[in-house]
Design a protein around this motif. Structure first.
Motif, PDB file in Angstrom:
ATOM      1  N   ASP A  17     -11.452   9.194  -2.297  1.00 20.26           N
ATOM      2  CA  ASP A  17     -10.725   8.996  -3.558  1.00 20.26           C
ATOM      3  C   ASP A  17      -9.511   8.087  -3.352  1.00 20.26           C
ATOM      4  O   ASP A  17      -9.270   7.172  -4.145  1.00 20.26           O
ATOM      5  CB  ASP A  17     -10.283  10.351  -4.115  1.00 20.26           C
ATOM      6  CG  ASP A  17      -9.531  10.206  -5.424  1.00 20.26           C
ATOM      7  OD1 ASP A  17     -10.113   9.661  -6.391  1.00 20.26           O
ATOM      8  OD2 ASP A  17      -8.355  10.623  -5.472  1.00 20.26           O
ATOM      9  N   LEU A  18      -8.746   8.320  -2.273  1.00 17.47           N
ATOM     10  CA  LEU A  18      -7.585   7.481  -1.967  1.00 17.47           C
ATOM     11  C   LEU A  18      -8.018   6.037  -1.745  1.00 17.47           C
ATOM     12  O   LEU A  18      -7.395   5.101  -2.256  1.00 17.47           O
ATOM     13  CB  LEU A  18      -6.852   8.014  -0.741  1.00 17.47           C
ATOM     14  CG  LEU A  18      -5.703   7.155  -0.214  1.00 17.47           C
ATOM     15  CD1 LEU A  18      -4.632   6.932  -1.281  1.00 17.47           C
ATOM     16  CD2 LEU A  18      -5.115   7.785   1.037  1.00 17.47           C
ATOM     17  N   LEU A  19      -9.085   5.848  -1.002  1.00 14.14           N
ATOM     18  CA  LEU A  19      -9.583   4.503  -0.740  1.00 14.14           C
ATOM     19  C   LEU A  19      -9.987   3.811  -2.046  1.00 14.14           C
ATOM     20  O   LEU A  19      -9.652   2.639  -2.260  1.00 14.14           O
ATOM     21  CB  LEU A  19     -10.769   4.562   0.230  1.00 14.14           C
ATOM     22  CG  LEU A  19     -11.373   3.230   0.634  1.00 14.14           C
ATOM     23  CD1 LEU A  19     -10.343   2.346   1.330  1.00 14.14           C
ATOM     24  CD2 LEU A  19     -12.573   3.467   1.537  1.00 14.14           C
ATOM     25  N   ALA A  20     -10.662   4.533  -2.913  1.00 16.99           N
ATOM     26  CA  ALA A  20     -11.093   3.944  -4.190  1.00 16.99           C
ATOM     27  C   ALA A  20      -9.889   3.526  -5.041  1.00 16.99           C
ATOM     28  O   ALA A  20      -9.930   2.500  -5.725  1.00 16.99           O
ATOM     29  CB  ALA A  20     -11.961   4.937  -4.961  1.00 16.99           C
ATOM     30  N   ARG A  21      -8.799   4.292  -4.980  1.00 16.93           N
ATOM     31  CA  ARG A  21      -7.604   3.955  -5.752  1.00 16.93           C
ATOM     32  C   ARG A  21      -6.818   2.809  -5.116  1.00 16.93           C
ATOM     33  O   ARG A  21      -6.257   1.967  -5.822  1.00 16.93           O
ATOM     34  CB  ARG A  21      -6.692   5.176  -5.888  1.00 16.93           C
ATOM     35  CG  ARG A  21      -7.211   6.198  -6.876  1.00 16.93           C
ATOM     36  CD  ARG A  21      -6.258   7.376  -7.070  1.00 16.93           C
ATOM     37  NE  ARG A  21      -6.327   8.289  -5.937  1.00 16.93           N
ATOM     38  CZ  ARG A  21      -5.338   8.524  -5.072  1.00 16.93           C
ATOM     39  NH1 ARG A  21      -4.176   7.931  -5.213  1.00 16.93           N
ATOM     40  NH2 ARG A  21      -5.500   9.367  -4.065  1.00 16.93           N
ATOM     41  N   ALA A  22      -6.766   2.770  -3.774  1.00 13.53           N
ATOM     42  CA  ALA A  22      -5.929   1.784  -3.074  1.00 13.53           C
ATOM     43  C   ALA A  22      -6.618   0.436  -2.870  1.00 13.53           C
ATOM     44  O   ALA A  22      -5.941  -0.596  -2.793  1.00 13.53           O
ATOM     45  CB  ALA A  22      -5.492   2.347  -1.720  1.00 13.53           C
ATOM     46  N   SER A  66      -0.402   4.088   4.619  1.00 15.03           N
ATOM     47  CA  SER A  66      -0.043   2.968   5.491  1.00 15.03           C
ATOM     48  C   SER A  66      -1.225   2.020   5.632  1.00 15.03           C
ATOM     49  O   SER A  66      -2.386   2.402   5.398  1.00 15.03           O
ATOM     50  CB  SER A  66       0.368   3.481   6.875  1.00 15.03           C
ATOM     51  OG  SER A  66      -0.764   3.985   7.564  1.00 15.03           O
ATOM     52  N   LEU A  67      -0.942   0.809   6.035  1.00 15.98           N
ATOM     53  CA  LEU A  67      -2.010  -0.161   6.270  1.00 15.98           C
ATOM     54  C   LEU A  67      -2.941   0.324   7.374  1.00 15.98           C
ATOM     55  O   LEU A  67      -4.159   0.199   7.258  1.00 15.98           O
ATOM     56  CB  LEU A  67      -1.420  -1.535   6.622  1.00 15.98           C
ATOM     57  CG  LEU A  67      -2.419  -2.650   6.912  1.00 15.98           C
ATOM     58  CD1 LEU A  67      -3.342  -2.892   5.721  1.00 15.98           C
ATOM     59  CD2 LEU A  67      -1.690  -3.934   7.291  1.00 15.98           C
ATOM     60  N   THR A  68      -2.391   0.894   8.435  1.00 19.61           N
ATOM     61  CA  THR A  68      -3.254   1.356   9.534  1.00 19.61           C
ATOM     62  C   THR A  68      -4.142   2.518   9.092  1.00 19.61           C
ATOM     63  O   THR A  68      -5.308   2.582   9.474  1.00 19.61           O
ATOM     64  CB  THR A  68      -2.438   1.733  10.789  1.00 19.61           C
ATOM     65  OG1 THR A  68      -1.441   2.678  10.427  1.00 19.61           O
ATOM     66  CG2 THR A  68      -1.786   0.512  11.410  1.00 19.61           C
ATOM     67  N   LEU A  80       0.828  -1.209   0.000  1.00 23.62           N
ATOM     68  CA  LEU A  80       0.000   0.000   0.000  1.00 23.62           C
ATOM     69  C   LEU A  80       0.864   1.262   0.000  1.00 23.62           C
ATOM     70  O   LEU A  80       0.567   2.231  -0.705  1.00 23.62           O
ATOM     71  CB  LEU A  80      -0.918   0.019   1.225  1.00 23.62           C
ATOM     72  CG  LEU A  80      -2.200  -0.781   1.131  1.00 23.62           C
ATOM     73  CD1 LEU A  80      -2.893  -0.845   2.489  1.00 23.62           C
ATOM     74  CD2 LEU A  80      -3.134  -0.186   0.095  1.00 23.62           C
ATOM     75  N   SER A  81       1.917   1.245   0.800  1.00 26.68           N
ATOM     76  CA  SER A  81       2.798   2.416   0.899  1.00 26.68           C
ATOM     77  C   SER A  81       3.478   2.713  -0.437  1.00 26.68           C
ATOM     78  O   SER A  81       3.536   3.871  -0.862  1.00 26.68           O
ATOM     79  CB  SER A  81       3.864   2.202   1.967  1.00 26.68           C
ATOM     80  OG  SER A  81       3.273   2.122   3.235  1.00 26.68           O
ATOM     81  N   GLU A  82       3.990   1.673  -1.068  1.00 30.37           N
ATOM     82  CA  GLU A  82       4.706   1.867  -2.329  1.00 30.37           C
ATOM     83  C   GLU A  82       3.775   2.289  -3.463  1.00 30.37           C
ATOM     84  O   GLU A  82       4.116   3.151  -4.268  1.00 30.37           O
ATOM     85  CB  GLU A  82       5.459   0.596  -2.709  1.00 30.37           C
ATOM     86  CG  GLU A  82       6.645   0.334  -1.802  1.00 30.37           C
ATOM     87  CD  GLU A  82       7.316  -1.013  -2.053  1.00 30.37           C
ATOM     88  OE1 GLU A  82       6.852  -1.786  -2.919  1.00 30.37           O
ATOM     89  OE2 GLU A  82       8.315  -1.292  -1.356  1.00 30.37           O
TER      90      GLU A  82
END
Length: 154
Positions: free
Chosen positions: A109-114, A40-42, A33-35
């Motif tokens: 938006d970040l959640l949808a991408r990740a 971060s996962l948390t 996730l970080s890369e």
């Protein structure tokens, strides 16, 4: 206190495999996730829980419970997330002392991408390695452990 019930070889294998595999799995998912998404996962887990709520918001105390975190640790984490604009904190209108964490449009938006990459990692590193029967046993067993710990107030 009584006699110690030492773990059998099979019990020790189950315990040690769980401990080490869980730690390494979380490290792997965090790294991926970080890369790929600089999250971060948390932090991702906070976003997932907030997204699961109908109004994309939750009292901080409830969020801490759902994440298995302490209120203090979560407060620091959400503070960092707030600085990046993916969540915000607002006063609880029903409780003057309460605070609500809310998912922002940037967080959504970040959640949808990740999420696709995270789900692929969960599948590749856990789910696809297990038979449906093993998945059911793990789900049932750890649901029972979680229920026990919740009853203890952990």
């Amino acid at each position: 206190m009584g006699e110690v019930r030492w773990l059998t070889d099979a019990e020790m294998l189950a315990w040690r495999s769980y401990i080490v595999a869980t730690m390494r799995l979380r490290q792997r998912l965090h790294r991926e996730l970080s890369e790929a998404h600089a999250v971060s996962l948390t932090d991702y887990e906070v976003l997932v829980v907030l997204d699961s709520q109908p109004d994309k918001r939750l009292r901080m105390s409830e969020l801490a419970t759902m994440l298995g975190s302490t209120k203090s640790r979560l407060s620091h984490q959400v503070g960092r997330m707030e600085e990046t604009g993916i969540v915000c904190r607002v006063p609880d209108p029903e409780d003057k002392r309460g605070v609500i964490a809310e998912l922002t449009p940037d967080g959504l938006d970040l959640l949808a991408r990740a999420a696709p990459a995270h789900v692929e990692g969960v599948r590749r590193h856990l789910i696809d390695l297990l038979t449906p029967e093993e998945q059911a046993v793990i789900g049932q067993g750890f649901s029972r452990v979680l229920e026990h710990l919740n009853q203890l107030g952990e």
